[in-house]
Enzyme design. Structure first.
Site, PDB file in Angstrom:
ATOM      1  N   SER A   1      85.743  43.411  57.793  1.00  0.00           N
ATOM      2  CA  SER A   1      85.790  43.869  56.391  1.00  0.00           C
ATOM      3  C   SER A   1      85.616  45.387  56.338  1.00  0.00           C
ATOM      4  O   SER A   1      85.670  45.983  55.271  1.00  0.00           O
ATOM      5  CB  SER A   1      84.682  43.182  55.585  1.00  0.00           C
ATOM      6  OG  SER A   1      83.430  43.440  56.189  1.00  0.00           O
ATOM      7  N   ASN A   2      85.420  46.005  57.500  1.00  0.00           N
ATOM      8  CA  ASN A   2      85.069  47.429  57.553  1.00  0.00           C
ATOM      9  C   ASN A   2      86.269  48.312  57.929  1.00  0.00           C
ATOM     10  O   ASN A   2      86.721  48.318  59.077  1.00  0.00           O
ATOM     11  CB  ASN A   2      83.940  47.588  58.579  1.00  0.00           C
ATOM     12  CG  ASN A   2      83.337  48.970  58.571  1.00  0.00           C
ATOM     13  OD1 ASN A   2      84.036  49.960  58.428  1.00  0.00           O
ATOM     14  ND2 ASN A   2      82.036  49.026  58.752  1.00  0.00           N
TER      15      ASN A   2
ATOM     16  N   LYS B   1      85.677  51.125  60.762  1.00  0.00           N
ATOM     17  CA  LYS B   1      85.768  50.704  62.169  1.00  0.00           C
ATOM     18  C   LYS B   1      87.233  50.699  62.610  1.00  0.00           C
ATOM     19  O   LYS B   1      87.572  51.173  63.681  1.00  0.00           O
ATOM     20  CB  LYS B   1      85.205  49.292  62.347  1.00  0.00           C
ATOM     21  CG  LYS B   1      83.708  49.177  62.259  1.00  0.00           C
ATOM     22  CD  LYS B   1      83.288  47.742  62.597  1.00  0.00           C
ATOM     23  CE  LYS B   1      81.817  47.514  62.386  1.00  0.00           C
ATOM     24  NZ  LYS B   1      81.416  46.124  62.641  1.00  0.00           N
TER      25      LYS B   1
ATOM     26  N   ASP C   1      80.852  43.654  66.754  1.00  0.00           N
ATOM     27  CA  ASP C   1      79.530  43.574  66.134  1.00  0.00           C
ATOM     28  C   ASP C   1      78.677  44.708  66.704  1.00  0.00           C
ATOM     29  O   ASP C   1      78.675  44.938  67.912  1.00  0.00           O
ATOM     30  CB  ASP C   1      78.872  42.219  66.409  1.00  0.00           C
ATOM     31  CG  ASP C   1      77.734  41.986  65.445  1.00  0.00           C
ATOM     32  OD1 ASP C   1      77.985  41.957  64.230  1.00  0.00           O
ATOM     33  OD2 ASP C   1      76.578  41.879  65.886  1.00  0.00           O
TER      34      ASP C   1
ATOM     35  N   ASP D   1      75.714  56.618  60.128  1.00  0.00           N
ATOM     36  CA  ASP D   1      76.179  57.955  60.547  1.00  0.00           C
ATOM     37  C   ASP D   1      75.277  59.084  60.027  1.00  0.00           C
ATOM     38  O   ASP D   1      75.024  60.049  60.754  1.00  0.00           O
ATOM     39  CB  ASP D   1      77.615  58.225  60.051  1.00  0.00           C
ATOM     40  CG  ASP D   1      78.671  57.524  60.893  1.00  0.00           C
ATOM     41  OD1 ASP D   1      78.326  56.961  61.944  1.00  0.00           O
ATOM     42  OD2 ASP D   1      79.846  57.555  60.491  1.00  0.00           O
TER      43      ASP D   1
ATOM     44  N   HIS E   1      79.551  54.638  70.584  1.00  0.00           N
ATOM     45  CA  HIS E   1      79.351  53.337  71.221  1.00  0.00           C
ATOM     46  C   HIS E   1      80.664  52.549  71.213  1.00  0.00           C
ATOM     47  O   HIS E   1      81.032  51.888  72.167  1.00  0.00           O
ATOM     48  CB  HIS E   1      78.252  52.586  70.462  1.00  0.00           C
ATOM     49  CG  HIS E   1      78.416  52.566  68.962  1.00  0.00           C
ATOM     50  ND1 HIS E   1      78.802  53.679  68.247  1.00  0.00           N
ATOM     51  CD2 HIS E   1      78.281  51.566  68.046  1.00  0.00           C
ATOM     52  CE1 HIS E   1      78.882  53.366  66.955  1.00  0.00           C
ATOM     53  NE2 HIS E   1      78.576  52.097  66.811  1.00  0.00           N
ATOM     54  N   ARG E   2      81.388  52.693  70.114  1.00  0.00           N
ATOM     55  CA  ARG E   2      82.659  51.970  69.909  1.00  0.00           C
ATOM     56  C   ARG E   2      83.697  52.377  70.948  1.00  0.00           C
ATOM     57  O   ARG E   2      84.439  51.555  71.470  1.00  0.00           O
ATOM     58  CB  ARG E   2      83.144  52.297  68.488  1.00  0.00           C
ATOM     59  CG  ARG E   2      84.434  51.682  68.039  1.00  0.00           C
ATOM     60  CD  ARG E   2      84.552  51.717  66.535  1.00  0.00           C
ATOM     61  NE  ARG E   2      83.490  50.954  65.916  1.00  0.00           N
ATOM     62  CZ  ARG E   2      82.476  51.503  65.227  1.00  0.00           C
ATOM     63  NH1 ARG E   2      82.419  52.806  65.021  1.00  0.00           N
ATOM     64  NH2 ARG E   2      81.528  50.737  64.734  1.00  0.00           N
TER      65      ARG E   2
HETATM   66  P1  IMP Z   1      78.188  45.194  61.889  1.00  0.00           P
HETATM   67  O1  IMP Z   1      77.278  44.006  61.699  1.00  0.00           O
HETATM   68  O2  IMP Z   1      78.937  45.165  63.159  1.00  0.00           O
HETATM   69  O3  IMP Z   1      79.102  45.462  60.732  1.00  0.00           O
HETATM   70  O4  IMP Z   1      77.287  46.504  62.006  1.00  0.00           O
HETATM   71  C1  IMP Z   1      75.922  46.549  61.751  1.00  0.00           C
HETATM   72  C2  IMP Z   1      75.593  47.746  60.877  1.00  0.00           C
HETATM   73  O5  IMP Z   1      75.802  48.937  61.635  1.00  0.00           O
HETATM   74  C3  IMP Z   1      76.430  47.855  59.613  1.00  0.00           C
HETATM   75  O6  IMP Z   1      75.591  48.208  58.542  1.00  0.00           O
HETATM   76  C4  IMP Z   1      77.402  48.984  59.928  1.00  0.00           C
HETATM   77  O7  IMP Z   1      77.713  49.718  58.757  1.00  0.00           O
HETATM   78  C5  IMP Z   1      76.598  49.825  60.904  1.00  0.00           C
HETATM   79  N1  IMP Z   1      77.475  50.524  61.864  1.00  0.00           N
HETATM   80  C6  IMP Z   1      78.223  49.980  62.836  1.00  0.00           C
HETATM   81  N2  IMP Z   1      78.893  50.919  63.513  1.00  0.00           N
HETATM   82  C7  IMP Z   1      78.564  52.084  62.933  1.00  0.00           C
HETATM   83  C8  IMP Z   1      78.962  53.438  63.174  1.00  0.00           C
HETATM   84  O8  IMP Z   1      79.787  53.770  64.034  1.00  0.00           O
HETATM   85  N3  IMP Z   1      78.408  54.359  62.372  1.00  0.00           N
HETATM   86  C9  IMP Z   1      77.512  54.058  61.395  1.00  0.00           C
HETATM   87  N4  IMP Z   1      77.111  52.828  61.122  1.00  0.00           N
HETATM   88  C10 IMP Z   1      77.642  51.837  61.886  1.00  0.00           C
END
Ligand code: IMP
Length: 189
Positions: free
Chosen positions: A6-7, A10, A66, A143, A168-169
């Site tokens: 949904s993001n 990413k 995730d 961020d 990390h990604r």
């Molecule tokens: P998710 O469950 O994979 O969506 O991520 C867990 C949380 O980490 C969510 O609130 C995301 O917005 C946050 N998140 C994941 N990757 C990043 C990033 O690269 N930058 C900032 N926040 C992140």
């Protein structure tokens, strides 16, 4: 292949990374869907469950991700609960929790899962860093408060290219990409 999430942030980062890995990048499309997040103490288990759910919905090869932010002085909280914590107490809440802590060390972890109905594979990446003293403008999610080690600025203050260099990604995606190309998964499709 579909990146199911949904993001949009990413997906944007992943698209850009793939275009940097190779001159003939994978064709990746975004399916904007909210996937089930199981309760588990492992990012990898959560990512695998997301991949299964995504494949059930799309019936095509899928990529999901995730992430978690692990803060050392909070015994690695919020970790697998990062999404919930972000939606509830948010960045301000995290800065509050760290007010009297000596260490601000934190690690951002990414778990990418690929599933084509037969192969279910996971790939991880992490970046060590610190939680900033204040919130910075820009970016998304954590961020505004995450500063990678040896950097003088938060992810929020970086453009896409710079964030992608440290994220990390990027590391998790690179692992996935190498595996995908090496195993000629693309050619077998
Ligand atoms: P998710 O469950 O994979 O969506 O991520 C867990 C949380 O980490 C969510 O609130 C995301 O917005 C946050 N998140 C994941 N990757 C990043 C990033 O690269 N930058 C900032 N926040 C992140």
């Amino acid at each position: 292949m579909y990146f199911v999430s949904s993001n949009e942030h990413k997906f944007k980062e992943i698209k850009k990374l793939l275009s940097e890995f190779s001159s003939t990048p994978l064709r990746l499309e975004h399916k904007k869907l909210k996937l089930l997040e199981i309760q588990s103490s492992s990012l990898s288990e959560v990512a695998k469950a997301k991949a299964n759910h995504a494949f059930d919905l799309i019936r095509n090869e899928v990529l999901v991700e995730d992430d978690g932010l692990f803060i050392e002085s909070l015994n690695n909280f919020p970790g697998v609960y990062s999404s919930y914590v972000y939606d509830t107490i948010g960045n301000i809440g995290i800065l509050d929790l760290l007010k009297n802590k000596k260490s601000r060390k934190a690690t951002f972890k990414s778990l990418i899962a690929y599933y084509d109905g037969k192969n279910l594979k996971t790939f991880d990446g992490q970046v060590d860093g610190f939680i900033s003293e204040q919130m910075f403008e820009g970016g998304w999610g954590f961020d505004p408060i995450f500063i990678p080690e040896d950097m003088d600025r938060a992810f929020a203050q970086m453009d896409l290219k710079l964030k992608n260099k440290y994220s990390h990604r990027k590391l998790a995606l690179k692992e996935f990409y190498s595996w995908y190309i090496k195993n000629n998964v693309a050619e077998r499709k």
